[in-house]
Scaffold this active site. Structure first.
Site, PDB file in Angstrom:
ATOM      1  N   GLY A   1     -54.137  31.182 -59.049  1.00 13.48           N
ATOM      2  CA  GLY A   1     -55.231  32.212 -58.359  1.00 13.48           C
ATOM      3  C   GLY A   1     -55.094  33.649 -57.684  1.00 13.48           C
ATOM      4  O   GLY A   1     -54.457  34.329 -58.544  1.00 13.48           O
TER       5      GLY A   1
ATOM      6  N   GLY B   1     -52.681  34.502 -55.573  1.00 14.76           N
ATOM      7  CA  GLY B   1     -51.411  34.767 -55.504  1.00 14.76           C
ATOM      8  C   GLY B   1     -50.808  35.159 -56.970  1.00 14.76           C
ATOM      9  O   GLY B   1     -49.943  36.454 -56.902  1.00 14.76           O
TER      10      GLY B   1
ATOM     11  N   TYR C   1     -58.908  22.782 -42.875  1.00 17.98           N
ATOM     12  CA  TYR C   1     -58.500  23.933 -43.904  1.00 17.98           C
ATOM     13  C   TYR C   1     -58.924  25.098 -43.112  1.00 17.98           C
ATOM     14  O   TYR C   1     -58.358  26.306 -42.667  1.00 17.98           O
ATOM     15  CB  TYR C   1     -59.085  23.960 -45.042  1.00 17.98           C
ATOM     16  CG  TYR C   1     -58.988  25.445 -45.773  1.00 17.98           C
ATOM     17  CD1 TYR C   1     -57.937  25.695 -46.732  1.00 17.98           C
ATOM     18  CD2 TYR C   1     -60.102  25.965 -45.655  1.00 17.98           C
ATOM     19  CE1 TYR C   1     -57.997  26.744 -47.342  1.00 17.98           C
ATOM     20  CE2 TYR C   1     -60.165  27.494 -46.231  1.00 17.98           C
ATOM     21  CZ  TYR C   1     -59.278  27.794 -47.258  1.00 17.98           C
ATOM     22  OH  TYR C   1     -59.169  28.848 -47.604  1.00 17.98           O
TER      23      TYR C   1
HETATM   24  P1  NDP Z   1     -55.002  28.147 -55.615  1.00 22.59           P
HETATM   25  O1  NDP Z   1     -54.821  26.848 -55.312  1.00 22.59           O
HETATM   26  O2  NDP Z   1     -55.032  28.724 -56.905  1.00 22.59           O
HETATM   27  O3  NDP Z   1     -53.776  28.928 -55.065  1.00 22.59           O
HETATM   28  C1  NDP Z   1     -52.828  28.246 -53.946  1.00 22.59           C
HETATM   29  C2  NDP Z   1     -51.269  28.496 -54.298  1.00 22.59           C
HETATM   30  O4  NDP Z   1     -50.760  27.951 -53.176  1.00 22.59           O
HETATM   31  C3  NDP Z   1     -50.771  27.723 -55.534  1.00 22.59           C
HETATM   32  O5  NDP Z   1     -50.131  28.525 -56.072  1.00 22.59           O
HETATM   33  C4  NDP Z   1     -50.163  26.632 -55.096  1.00 22.59           C
HETATM   34  O6  NDP Z   1     -48.988  25.967 -55.773  1.00 22.59           O
HETATM   35  C5  NDP Z   1     -49.894  27.062 -53.629  1.00 22.59           C
HETATM   36  N1  NDP Z   1     -49.548  25.935 -52.835  1.00 22.59           N
HETATM   37  C6  NDP Z   1     -50.023  25.084 -52.285  1.00 22.59           C
HETATM   38  N2  NDP Z   1     -49.407  24.288 -51.387  1.00 22.59           N
HETATM   39  C7  NDP Z   1     -48.075  24.621 -51.307  1.00 22.59           C
HETATM   40  C8  NDP Z   1     -46.739  24.265 -50.851  1.00 22.59           C
HETATM   41  N3  NDP Z   1     -46.442  23.162 -50.163  1.00 22.59           N
HETATM   42  N4  NDP Z   1     -45.541  25.129 -51.090  1.00 22.59           N
HETATM   43  C9  NDP Z   1     -45.935  26.199 -51.813  1.00 22.59           C
HETATM   44  N5  NDP Z   1     -46.985  26.517 -52.495  1.00 22.59           N
HETATM   45  C10 NDP Z   1     -47.869  25.759 -52.028  1.00 22.59           C
HETATM   46  O7  NDP Z   1     -56.048  28.868 -54.743  1.00 22.59           O
HETATM   47  P2  NDP Z   1     -56.390  30.326 -54.157  1.00 22.59           P
HETATM   48  O8  NDP Z   1     -55.701  31.417 -54.987  1.00 22.59           O
HETATM   49  O9  NDP Z   1     -58.017  30.509 -54.048  1.00 22.59           O
HETATM   50  O10 NDP Z   1     -55.775  30.553 -52.702  1.00 22.59           O
HETATM   51  C11 NDP Z   1     -54.824  31.662 -52.240  1.00 22.59           C
HETATM   52  C12 NDP Z   1     -55.275  32.045 -50.855  1.00 22.59           C
HETATM   53  O11 NDP Z   1     -56.577  32.578 -50.898  1.00 22.59           O
HETATM   54  C13 NDP Z   1     -55.423  30.881 -49.752  1.00 22.59           C
HETATM   55  O12 NDP Z   1     -54.762  31.210 -48.528  1.00 22.59           O
HETATM   56  C14 NDP Z   1     -56.823  30.823 -49.455  1.00 22.59           C
HETATM   57  O13 NDP Z   1     -56.934  30.002 -48.169  1.00 22.59           O
HETATM   58  C15 NDP Z   1     -57.300  32.369 -49.605  1.00 22.59           C
HETATM   59  N6  NDP Z   1     -58.514  32.438 -49.797  1.00 22.59           N
HETATM   60  C16 NDP Z   1     -59.247  31.835 -51.218  1.00 22.59           C
HETATM   61  C17 NDP Z   1     -60.509  31.920 -51.197  1.00 22.59           C
HETATM   62  C18 NDP Z   1     -61.285  31.521 -52.375  1.00 22.59           C
HETATM   63  O14 NDP Z   1     -62.691  31.584 -52.513  1.00 22.59           O
HETATM   64  N7  NDP Z   1     -60.474  30.966 -53.305  1.00 22.59           N
HETATM   65  C19 NDP Z   1     -61.534  32.790 -50.453  1.00 22.59           C
HETATM   66  C20 NDP Z   1     -60.629  33.259 -48.852  1.00 22.59           C
HETATM   67  C21 NDP Z   1     -59.319  33.086 -48.866  1.00 22.59           C
HETATM   68  P3  NDP Z   1     -49.645  25.274 -57.118  1.00 22.59           P
HETATM   69  O15 NDP Z   1     -49.603  26.094 -58.260  1.00 22.59           O
HETATM   70  O16 NDP Z   1     -48.205  24.582 -57.361  1.00 22.59           O
HETATM   71  O17 NDP Z   1     -50.543  24.144 -56.714  1.00 22.59           O
HETATM   72 MG1  PMR Z   2     -69.814  29.093 -48.561  1.00 24.42          MG
HETATM   73  C1  PMR Z   2     -73.661  33.684 -47.371  1.00 24.42           C
HETATM   74  C2  PMR Z   2     -72.401  33.733 -48.036  1.00 24.42           C
HETATM   75  C3  PMR Z   2     -71.213  32.755 -48.140  1.00 24.42           C
HETATM   76  C4  PMR Z   2     -70.142  32.932 -48.631  1.00 24.42           C
HETATM   77  C5  PMR Z   2     -69.478  34.608 -48.738  1.00 24.42           C
HETATM   78  C6  PMR Z   2     -69.259  31.866 -48.825  1.00 24.42           C
HETATM   79  C7  PMR Z   2     -67.913  31.986 -48.934  1.00 24.42           C
HETATM   80  N1  PMR Z   2     -70.185  30.780 -48.486  1.00 24.42           N
HETATM   81  C8  PMR Z   2     -71.621  31.404 -48.298  1.00 24.42           C
HETATM   82  C9  PMR Z   2     -72.519  30.544 -47.943  1.00 24.42           C
HETATM   83  C10 PMR Z   2     -72.761  29.078 -48.082  1.00 24.42           C
HETATM   84  N2  PMR Z   2     -71.591  28.146 -48.435  1.00 24.42           N
HETATM   85  C11 PMR Z   2     -73.833  28.256 -47.660  1.00 24.42           C
HETATM   86  C12 PMR Z   2     -75.125  28.842 -47.272  1.00 24.42           C
HETATM   87  C13 PMR Z   2     -73.614  27.092 -47.918  1.00 24.42           C
HETATM   88  C14 PMR Z   2     -74.233  25.877 -47.836  1.00 24.42           C
HETATM   89  C15 PMR Z   2     -75.076  25.377 -49.146  1.00 24.42           C
HETATM   90  C16 PMR Z   2     -72.011  27.069 -48.422  1.00 24.42           C
HETATM   91  C17 PMR Z   2     -71.472  25.827 -48.707  1.00 24.42           C
HETATM   92  C18 PMR Z   2     -70.107  26.047 -49.135  1.00 24.42           C
HETATM   93  C19 PMR Z   2     -69.196  24.909 -49.045  1.00 24.42           C
HETATM   94  C20 PMR Z   2     -69.886  23.328 -49.217  1.00 24.42           C
HETATM   95  N3  PMR Z   2     -69.380  27.010 -49.000  1.00 24.42           N
HETATM   96  C21 PMR Z   2     -67.890  26.413 -49.255  1.00 24.42           C
HETATM   97  C22 PMR Z   2     -68.021  25.264 -49.546  1.00 24.42           C
HETATM   98  C23 PMR Z   2     -66.557  24.779 -49.684  1.00 24.42           C
HETATM   99  O1  PMR Z   2     -66.276  23.681 -49.730  1.00 24.42           O
HETATM  100  C24 PMR Z   2     -65.865  26.128 -49.630  1.00 24.42           C
HETATM  101  C25 PMR Z   2     -64.855  25.917 -48.367  1.00 24.42           C
HETATM  102  O2  PMR Z   2     -65.617  26.024 -47.083  1.00 24.42           O
HETATM  103  O3  PMR Z   2     -63.788  25.996 -48.208  1.00 24.42           O
HETATM  104  C26 PMR Z   2     -63.196  25.626 -46.816  1.00 24.42           C
HETATM  105  C27 PMR Z   2     -66.818  27.193 -49.371  1.00 24.42           C
HETATM  106  C28 PMR Z   2     -66.552  28.728 -49.120  1.00 24.42           C
HETATM  107  N4  PMR Z   2     -67.670  29.422 -49.124  1.00 24.42           N
HETATM  108  C29 PMR Z   2     -67.311  30.781 -49.110  1.00 24.42           C
HETATM  109  C30 PMR Z   2     -65.946  30.678 -49.371  1.00 24.42           C
HETATM  110  C31 PMR Z   2     -64.998  31.903 -49.293  1.00 24.42           C
HETATM  111  C32 PMR Z   2     -65.312  29.464 -49.500  1.00 24.42           C
HETATM  112  C33 PMR Z   2     -64.076  29.112 -49.593  1.00 24.42           C
HETATM  113  C34 PMR Z   2     -63.293  28.779 -48.789  1.00 24.42           C
HETATM  114  C35 PMR Z   2     -62.114  29.564 -48.216  1.00 24.42           C
HETATM  115  O4  PMR Z   2     -61.405  29.801 -49.407  1.00 24.42           O
HETATM  116  O5  PMR Z   2     -62.136  30.055 -47.111  1.00 24.42           O
END
Ligand code: NDP
Ligand code: PMR
Ligand code: LMG
Length: 403
Positions: A101, A103, A278
């Site tokens: 992801g 990272g 989370y």
């Molecule tokens: P991924 O699951 O792809 O990456 C998460 C990484 O964390 C993996 O490399 C995983 O390792 C590692 N990890 C999990 N548990 C541990 C542990 N116990 N020790 C060491 N490493 C661990 O998710 P993302 O790339 O999406 O997430 C990266 C960051 O981005 C997070 O902080 C997330 O909150 C943040 N983020 C993500 C968003 C999204 O939309 N995806 C939006 C906003 C923020 P392994 O490969 O072994 O599973």
């Molecule tokens: Mg979301 C309006 C914009 C928006 C954005 C930028 C995100 C980001 N989300 C939005 C809207 C909505 N989401 C709406 C309107 C809904 C209801 C239908 C919705 C639902 C939803 C779910 C069920 N969204 C989610 C989930 C997840 O399980 C994800 C989550 O909450 O993880 C904690 C998620 C997310 N929405 C995002 C982002 C960035 C996530 C991933 C969470 C994170 O990485 O922090």
């Protein structure tokens, strides 16, 4: 440990140098919907079936760390006697969770600049090695070191191993996280803390507390500690209002140890909810960054920052979500909220926060607008609560034993 996914980012890219702060961009629009999809950059995803037991991975780790240490302790200093002004040694950046992801994409973006040596701090050593190779990271641009954030012993061991490698630490990126949206009962870290907050917050809290001394000792011109945050922890956004909402309450659960036995597994003392845990952990991440800034910025000059990189809807973060969600969520984010970003684009954003000379301001939560320009975003009331940040810090210090 059975199946694990690793991501291969195939498109080549380099770190943008024009990431100027764009505070005048529409805050509401950007914070509600994140940044737009970059169509130029595409990611390929390759799944690896790694049927390696955790013990096997751990057994090989010691030897490999030593081997890697030898490789990387060869001088990465490129400063020339004749031209001290222009050349600078490679920066050393530790990225947690660099095996997939965001990272991995960040590690790749940084490695490709030729200016950074990336220490990939990962719980699955072999997965990280294979991910780096598949992503095409040059062999001498990274070192994999074992780190399991769900074990405080492992965190301490990582710090020892890192110090033994005798590399300066210039930037630390706390990126790893787990998300358990479908869990109906809590699971726990080695020390008995609820797994999401234990990994995402407490593991990183101890790591940062220990490595702050190493950052202090670095002679690099811009030293940084970055903790990845998220929009979903911020209730001043639409995304942050999707239930269950983040809320740390009065921290009674955290103060009692999050062990789910004689206390709640949730920070606010309520019933367990994996999605909320989370989001709460992300609030802790953003509060911790600000508390670091207040405690250490003036004294050390270190830049502390957090960010929301955009919605990277295709990463392993959603691996525990139901298949229907995993297939619809990227479409929902791409075409409805327009908050989607590719892993490659998000990696470039985080790489900017690591190295861009324009992003040296400390205490900032960065976001990007629809044209992918960075701006200082506003945190929710709770995620910017000074008193709560201080209490989260104090309680966390007690829990990890670093007071
Ligand atoms: P991924 O699951 O792809 O990456 C998460 C990484 O964390 C993996 O490399 C995983 O390792 C590692 N990890 C999990 N548990 C541990 C542990 N116990 N020790 C060491 N490493 C661990 O998710 P993302 O790339 O999406 O997430 C990266 C960051 O981005 C997070 O902080 C997330 O909150 C943040 N983020 C993500 C968003 C999204 O939309 N995806 C939006 C906003 C923020 P392994 O490969 O072994 O599973
Ligand atoms: Mg979301 C309006 C914009 C928006 C954005 C930028 C995100 C980001 N989300 C939005 C809207 C909505 N989401 C709406 C309107 C809904 C209801 C239908 C919705 C639902 C939803 C779910 C069920 N969204 C989610 C989930 C997840 O399980 C994800 C989550 O909450 O993880 C904690 C998620 C997310 N929405 C995002 C982002 C960035 C996530 C991933 C969470 C994170 O990485 O922090
Ligand atoms: C929970 O469900 C889960 O139970 C939990 O396990 C966990 O996952 C958690 O947050 C994570 O969510 C939330 C659930 C209920 O939402 C959903 O399940 C919806 C899933 C949506 C994802 C897929 C959508 C698929 C859409 C189809 C797309 C098809 C593809 C399109 C193709 C297009 C082709 C052209 O959620 C709800 O209860 C919904 C209610 C949401 C309300 C949120 C709005 C709150 C508004 C508050 C306004 C506040 C505004 C503040 C603004 C401040 C500004 C300064």
């Amino acid at each position: 440990m059975a199946l694990q996914a690793a991501s291969l980012v195939s498109s080549a890219f380099s770190v943008r140098k024009d990431g100027k702060s764009n505070a005048s961009s529409s805050f509401k629009e950007s914070s509600l919907f994140g940044a737009s999809l970059s169509d130029q950059i595409k990611s390929d995803f390759v799944s690896f079936s790694l049927r390696c037991k955790r013990e096997q991975s751990l057994r090989t780790t010691g030897a490999r760390i030593r081997a890697q240490t030898i490789v990387t302790s060869t001088p990465s200093v490129t400063r020339s006697t004749f031209d001290r002004k222009k050349t600078l040694r490679k920066g050393n950046v530790v990225v947690t969770g660099a095996s997939s992801g965001l990272g991995l994409a960040t590690a790749k973006a940084l490695a490709e600049t030729g200016k950074w040596h990336v220490i990939m701090a990962c719980r699955d050593f072999l997965k990280a090695e294979r991910a780096a190779k598949s992503a095409g990271m040059p062999k001498d641009s990274y070192t994999v070191m074992h780190l399991d954030l769900a074990s405080l012993d492992s965190v301490r061991q990582f710090v020892d191993n890192f110090r033994r490698a005798e590399m300066p630490l210039d930037v630390l990126v706390c990126n790893a996280a787990i998300y358990q949206p479908t869990a109906n009962k809590p699971t726990f870290t080695a020390e008995g803390f609820e797994l999401s907050v234990g990994t995402n917050h407490l593991g990183h809290f101890l790591l940062s507390r220990l490595l702050i001394d190493d950052l202090k000792n670095s002679d690099y011109p811009s030293k940084r500690l970055i903790i990845v945050g998220s929009i979903t922890g911020n209730t001043n956004t639409l995304a942050g209002n999707v239930p269950p909402k983040a809320n740390l309450g009065d921290l009674r659960g955290l103060a009692s140890g999050l062990n789910g036995l004689n206390s709640s597994a949730m920070i606010d003392g309520g019933d367990f909810n994996g999605a909320k845990a989370y989001k709460d952990s992300k609030v802790c991440n953003m509060l911790t960054m600000q508390e670091f800034h207040r405690r250490f910025h003036e004294e050390t000059g270190i830049t502390f920052a957090s960010l929301y990189p955009g919605c990277i809807a295709t990463t392993g973060l959603f691996r525990e979500h139901i298949p229907l969600f995993r297939s619809l969520f990227p479409l929902f984010q791409k075409y409805i909220t327009k908050g989607y970003v590719s892993e490659a684009e998000a990696g470039k954003r985080l790489a900017q926060v690591v190295g861009d000379p324009n992003l040296t301001k400390s205490g900032v939560y960065w976001s990007w607008n629809k044209t992918s320009a960075s701006f200082e975003n506003q945190l929710s009331q709770e995620a910017s609560d000074v008193e709560k940040a201080r209490r989260v810090w104090e309680v966390s210090e007690k829990l990890v034993g670093s007071a």
